[in-house]
Design a protein around this motif. Structure first.
Motif, short mmCIF file in Angstrom:
data_model
loop_
_atom_site.label_atom_id
_atom_site.label_comp_id
_atom_site.label_asym_id
_atom_site.label_seq_id
_atom_site.Cartn_x
_atom_site.Cartn_y
_atom_site.Cartn_z
N LEU A 159 0.85 -1.19 0.00
CA LEU A 159 0.00 0.00 0.00
C LEU A 159 0.88 1.24 0.00
CD1 LEU A 159 -3.05 -0.38 0.03
CD2 LEU A 159 -1.96 -2.28 1.21
N THR A 160 0.73 2.07 -1.02
CA THR A 160 1.54 3.28 -1.12
C THR A 160 0.85 4.29 -2.03
OG1 THR A 160 3.58 4.20 -2.09
CG2 THR A 160 2.95 2.03 -2.87
N PRO A 161 0.89 5.59 -1.67
CA PRO A 161 0.30 6.59 -2.57
C PRO A 161 1.06 6.69 -3.89
CG PRO A 161 1.40 7.66 -0.71
CD PRO A 161 1.42 6.20 -0.44
N GLN A 162 2.23 6.04 -3.97
CA GLN A 162 3.02 6.09 -5.20
C GLN A 162 2.70 4.94 -6.15
OE1 GLN A 162 7.20 6.57 -4.21
NE2 GLN A 162 6.71 7.85 -2.45
N CYS A 179 0.89 -2.79 5.13
CA CYS A 179 0.42 -1.44 5.43
C CYS A 179 1.57 -0.61 5.99
CB CYS A 179 -0.69 -1.49 6.46
SG CYS A 179 -2.04 -2.58 6.02
N GLY A 180 1.90 0.46 5.31
CA GLY A 180 2.94 1.35 5.81
C GLY A 180 2.40 2.31 6.85
N ARG A 181 3.31 3.00 7.52
CA ARG A 181 2.99 4.06 8.50
C ARG A 181 4.11 5.09 8.45
NH1 ARG A 181 -1.72 5.29 11.50
NH2 ARG A 181 -3.10 3.74 10.58
N TYR A 182 4.00 6.13 9.22
CA TYR A 182 5.02 7.18 9.32
C TYR A 182 5.32 7.77 7.94
CZ TYR A 182 5.37 4.17 13.43
OH TYR A 182 5.07 3.38 14.49
N GLU A 183 6.62 7.99 7.62
CA GLU A 183 6.96 8.55 6.31
C GLU A 183 6.95 7.49 5.22
OE1 GLU A 183 7.29 11.59 4.95
OE2 GLU A 183 6.50 12.14 6.91
N GLY A 184 6.77 6.24 5.62
CA GLY A 184 6.75 5.17 4.63
C GLY A 184 7.88 4.18 4.86
N TYR A 185 8.22 3.45 3.78
CA TYR A 185 9.12 2.31 3.88
C TYR A 185 10.57 2.66 3.56
CZ TYR A 185 4.51 0.45 2.70
OH TYR A 185 3.17 0.19 2.66
N ASP A 186 11.49 2.01 4.26
CA ASP A 186 12.88 1.99 3.80
C ASP A 186 12.84 1.40 2.38
OD1 ASP A 186 16.00 1.51 5.09
OD2 ASP A 186 15.46 0.40 3.27
N VAL A 222 -2.98 11.47 0.65
CA VAL A 222 -2.08 10.74 1.56
C VAL A 222 -2.80 10.43 2.87
CG1 VAL A 222 0.11 10.83 2.81
CG2 VAL A 222 -0.05 11.78 0.51
N LEU A 223 -2.87 9.15 3.17
CA LEU A 223 -3.45 8.67 4.43
C LEU A 223 -2.34 8.52 5.47
CD1 LEU A 223 -5.51 5.83 2.76
CD2 LEU A 223 -6.48 7.89 3.79
N SER A 224 -2.74 8.35 6.72
CA SER A 224 -1.73 8.18 7.79
C SER A 224 -1.15 6.78 7.78
CB SER A 224 -2.35 8.41 9.16
OG SER A 224 -3.13 9.57 9.13
N GLY A 225 -1.87 5.83 7.17
CA GLY A 225 -1.37 4.46 7.15
C GLY A 225 -2.05 3.66 6.06
N GLY A 226 -1.51 2.49 5.80
CA GLY A 226 -2.04 1.65 4.72
C GLY A 226 -3.28 0.85 5.08
N GLU A 227 -3.67 0.87 6.38
CA GLU A 227 -4.77 0.00 6.81
C GLU A 227 -6.07 0.28 6.07
OE1 GLU A 227 -2.65 1.52 8.83
OE2 GLU A 227 -1.62 -0.20 9.70
C1 LIG Z 1 1.91 9.10 5.57
S1 LIG Z 1 1.97 7.81 4.38
C2 LIG Z 1 3.58 7.98 3.70
C3 LIG Z 1 3.60 8.73 2.43
C4 LIG Z 1 5.01 8.85 1.82
N1 LIG Z 1 5.80 9.74 2.61
C5 LIG Z 1 4.90 9.35 0.40
O1 LIG Z 1 4.86 10.55 0.21
O2 LIG Z 1 4.80 8.53 -0.53
C6 LIG Z 1 2.09 6.37 5.37
C7 LIG Z 1 1.57 5.11 4.74
O3 LIG Z 1 0.18 5.24 4.49
C8 LIG Z 1 -0.18 4.45 3.38
N2 LIG Z 1 -0.87 5.30 2.41
C9 LIG Z 1 -0.97 6.65 2.45
N3 LIG Z 1 -1.69 7.11 1.40
C10 LIG Z 1 -2.05 6.04 0.68
C11 LIG Z 1 -2.78 5.87 -0.53
N4 LIG Z 1 -3.29 6.91 -1.20
N5 LIG Z 1 -2.96 4.60 -0.99
C12 LIG Z 1 -2.46 3.54 -0.33
N6 LIG Z 1 -1.74 3.64 0.81
C13 LIG Z 1 -1.53 4.88 1.32
C14 LIG Z 1 1.08 3.81 2.83
O4 LIG Z 1 1.17 2.49 3.31
C15 LIG Z 1 2.16 4.71 3.41
O5 LIG Z 1 3.38 4.02 3.57
#
Ligand SMILES: C[S@@+](CC[C@H](N)C(=O)[O-])C[C@H]1O[C@@H](n2cnc3c(N)ncnc32)[C@H](O)[C@@H]1O
Length: 231
Positions: free
Chosen positions: A90-93, A115-122, A140-145
């Motif tokens: 799960l990632t906004p990218q 499911c990521g959290r914080y700034e994301g994954y190493d 951008v969500l706070s986490g992947g859940e």
């Molecule tokens: C605060 S976000 C990190 C965002 C990261 N710094 C970036 O700009 O790509 C934390 C986590 O929330 C999840 N997340 C946030 N937005 C999401 C989206 N639009 N779709 C899926 N997962 C998301 C991802 O797992 C991510 O690692």
């Protein structure tokens, strides 16, 4: 046929289980077409504090998910079943989730979602496995859940026997039915008249061919007005 196995790796299993224990995700599990396995990857972290995050190299705001606990957790979960897992990060990218992807994923034997959290994954977490990187939308969500739950819900309602009538998923918006990607037609139920607004005559007629024609016209009109990009 074995149930679809869905593994969700998260730091907040309680958040995820609360949703899976209600409504359609729960019904799907009770019908035996899906099984859910939640893993807290903090359980795979070392030290008294079981830290899963650390400061970013190069500086900057926020914390980054460490590779060790995630690699250990993923490998442990993969070994729990010999079916090949389709691995979702799960990632906004990632590529944008849609109904066609839900349909594709509903045909897999096993899904593993991280499911990521914080700034994301190493970055090495990305590189270490063959992920299908998925975003649920351009925000951008706070986490992947919530993303993992969106995907789970959209997938399990497509599994055979989960919805009352199998066709009902085909008639939904973005339908996978014979007319392609259309938004769904308007629905009405009783009463026939409510605050001056009435149910269209054709729907009360009991004439199935006319009703089907009206619904298709309405679906096309609605799609043209709201989402012409789908046509
Ligand atoms: C605060 S976000 C990190 C965002 C990261 N710094 C970036 O700009 O790509 C934390 C986590 O929330 C999840 N997340 C946030 N937005 C999401 C989206 N639009 N779709 C899926 N997962 C998301 C991802 O797992 C991510 O690692």
């Amino acid at each position: 046929m074995k149930p679809l196995r869905i593994d969700i790796l998260t730091l907040f299993p309680g958040l995820v289980s609360a949703v899976l224990e209600e409504s359609i995700p729960r019904i799907a599990r009770e019908k035996g077409v899906v099984e859910y396995h939640l893993t807290n990857f903090r359980d795979f972290a070392q030290g008294v504090h079981q830290a899963v995050d650390d400061r970013p190299y190069g500086g900057g705001a926020g914390m980054v998910l460490k590779p060790e606990p995630v690699f250990k957790a993923v490998r442990h979960v993969l070994a729990a079943d010999d079916r090949p897992a389709h691995m979702v990060l799960l990632t906004p990218q990632g590529r944008r989730f849609d109904q066609q992807t839900a349909l594709d994923l509903s045909g897999k034997q096993r899904l593993l979602m991280l499911c990521g959290r914080y700034e994301g994954y190493d970055e090495r977490i990305r590189q270490g496995f063959g992920w299908d990187e998925i975003s649920i939308g351009d925000y951008v969500l706070s986490g992947g859940e919530l993303g993992a739950l969106v995907i789970t819900d959209a997938v399990v309602r497509l599994l055979p026997g989960v919805l009352g009538r199998d066709e009902s998923a085909q008639e939904d918006s973005f339908g996978l039915g014979q007319h392609g990607k259309l938004l769904e037609y308007p629905h009405y139920t009783r009463p026939v008249e409510f605050e001056g607004m009435t149910v269209p005559q054709v729907l009360q007629s009991g004439h199935h061919a006319e009703i089907a024609k009206w619904r298709l016209e309405q679906a096309r009109k609605r799609t043209q007005e709201r989402r012409p990009d789908l046509l």
